[in-house]
Every structure is written in structure tokens, then in C-alpha cells.
Scaffold this motif. Structure first.
Motif, PDB file in Angstrom:
ATOM      1  N   ASP A  69       0.840  -1.189   0.000  1.00 59.17           N
ATOM      2  CA  ASP A  69       0.000   0.000   0.000  1.00 59.17           C
ATOM      3  C   ASP A  69       0.875   1.238   0.000  1.00 59.17           C
ATOM      4  N   MET A  70       1.027   1.838  -1.173  1.00 61.50           N
ATOM      5  CA  MET A  70       1.914   2.978  -1.288  1.00 61.50           C
ATOM      6  C   MET A  70       1.372   4.205  -0.579  1.00 61.50           C
ATOM      7  N   SER A  71       0.059   4.259  -0.402  1.00 59.31           N
ATOM      8  CA  SER A  71      -0.501   5.437   0.250  1.00 59.31           C
ATOM      9  C   SER A  71      -0.037   5.556   1.692  1.00 59.31           C
TER      10      SER A  71
ATOM     11  N   ARG B  57       3.912  10.957  -7.917  1.00 61.73           N
ATOM     12  CA  ARG B  57       3.427   9.613  -7.675  1.00 61.73           C
ATOM     13  C   ARG B  57       1.983   9.464  -8.119  1.00 61.73           C
TER      14      ARG B  57
ATOM     15  N   ASN C 223      -0.781   7.080  -6.611  1.00 65.06           N
ATOM     16  CA  ASN C 223      -1.089   6.085  -5.585  1.00 65.06           C
ATOM     17  C   ASN C 223      -1.996   4.976  -6.116  1.00 65.06           C
TER      18      ASN C 223
ATOM     19  N   ASN D 217       0.244   2.599  -7.591  1.00 59.76           N
ATOM     20  CA  ASN D 217       1.382   2.220  -6.740  1.00 59.76           C
ATOM     21  C   ASN D 217       2.710   2.485  -7.442  1.00 59.76           C
TER      22      ASN D 217
END
Length: 122
Positions: free
Chosen positions: A27-29, A74, A76, A79
Motif C-alpha cells: 500500500d503505497m498510500s 506519484r 497512488n 502504486n
């Protein structure tokens, strides 16, 4: 555990552009800090950009040599973190790495990608 995979490197002429991608597992967030580094042959590794989120605000710092030419951003939903590089110069030739979190002169990022080669040459 975070895994990072870069892509997008290649050979480009001076003045050209490239966009590097860094695919992030998980989870990049939830990742508040992302960075790009580069290492030219025979030289020390150099921090290129550092993106952090503090108090809901995004802050991005760039090394002086790329200011106005490189942009880190980015997506999100995908990802993925990107490094848009414009007006490339021969001195930008290096292996580029994405990493998290941003490092400092006291510590390195915890996670690194495998790197992608960027060569600027006519």
C-alpha cells in the motif's frame, strides 16, 4: 516489507527526456517518504529528490543540479512513483534508484530498487 522495481531507463541524446517509473509493492498510500538516487560510474551515490508528506502536505526537494529539469511525482492508484527528466545532460548519466524512505547524511533508506541505467550521449 516493501519491494521497489524501476524501469524506463535507456539511451537519450542531450536535451532529451526520459520518465523513470518505480513500481511499489504493498500500500503505497501509507508510504510518506520516497526518494530517487543516482550513482555515476566511479562516483559516490547522490540523492536526486526526496518527497515527503507532512501534515497532509506534499514536500519535494531536489538536488541543485536537477532543479527545474526533473520532477518527482506519484500515482497512488497505480502504486508507482515517477521521475520525469527533461533537458538531460551528459552529467545525468548514471544508474538511478528509487528508495524509501528518504535518507540523510546519517542514514540510508531502508528499501531500494535494483536500479535502471540512464545514458545521455550523442
Amino acid at each position: 516489507q516493501v519491494q521497489l522495481v524501476e524501469s524506463g531507463g535507456g539511451l537519450v541524446q542531450p536535451g532529451g527526456s526520459l520518465r523513470l517509473s518505480c513500481a511499489v509493492s504493498g500500500d503505497m498510500s501509507s508510504i510518506n517518504s520516497m526518494s530517487w538516487y543516482r550513482q555515476a560510474s566511479g562516483k559516490q551515490r547522490e540523492g536526486v529528490s526526496c518527497e515527503t508528506t507532512e501534515d497532509g502536505r506534499l514536500h519535494i526537494l531536489y538536488v541543485d543540479s536537477v532543479k527545474g529539469r526533473f520532477t518527482s511525482f506519484r500515482d497512488n492508484a497505480k502504486n508507482t512513483v515517477y521521475l520525469e527528466m527533461n533537458n538531460l545532460k551528459s552529467e545525468d548519466t548514471a544508474v538511478y534508484y528509487c528508495a524509501t524512505p528518504c535518507g540523510s547524511k546519517y542514514y540510508d533508506p531502508d528499501y531500494w530498487g535494483q536500479g535502471t541505467q540512464v545514458t545521455v550521449s550523442s
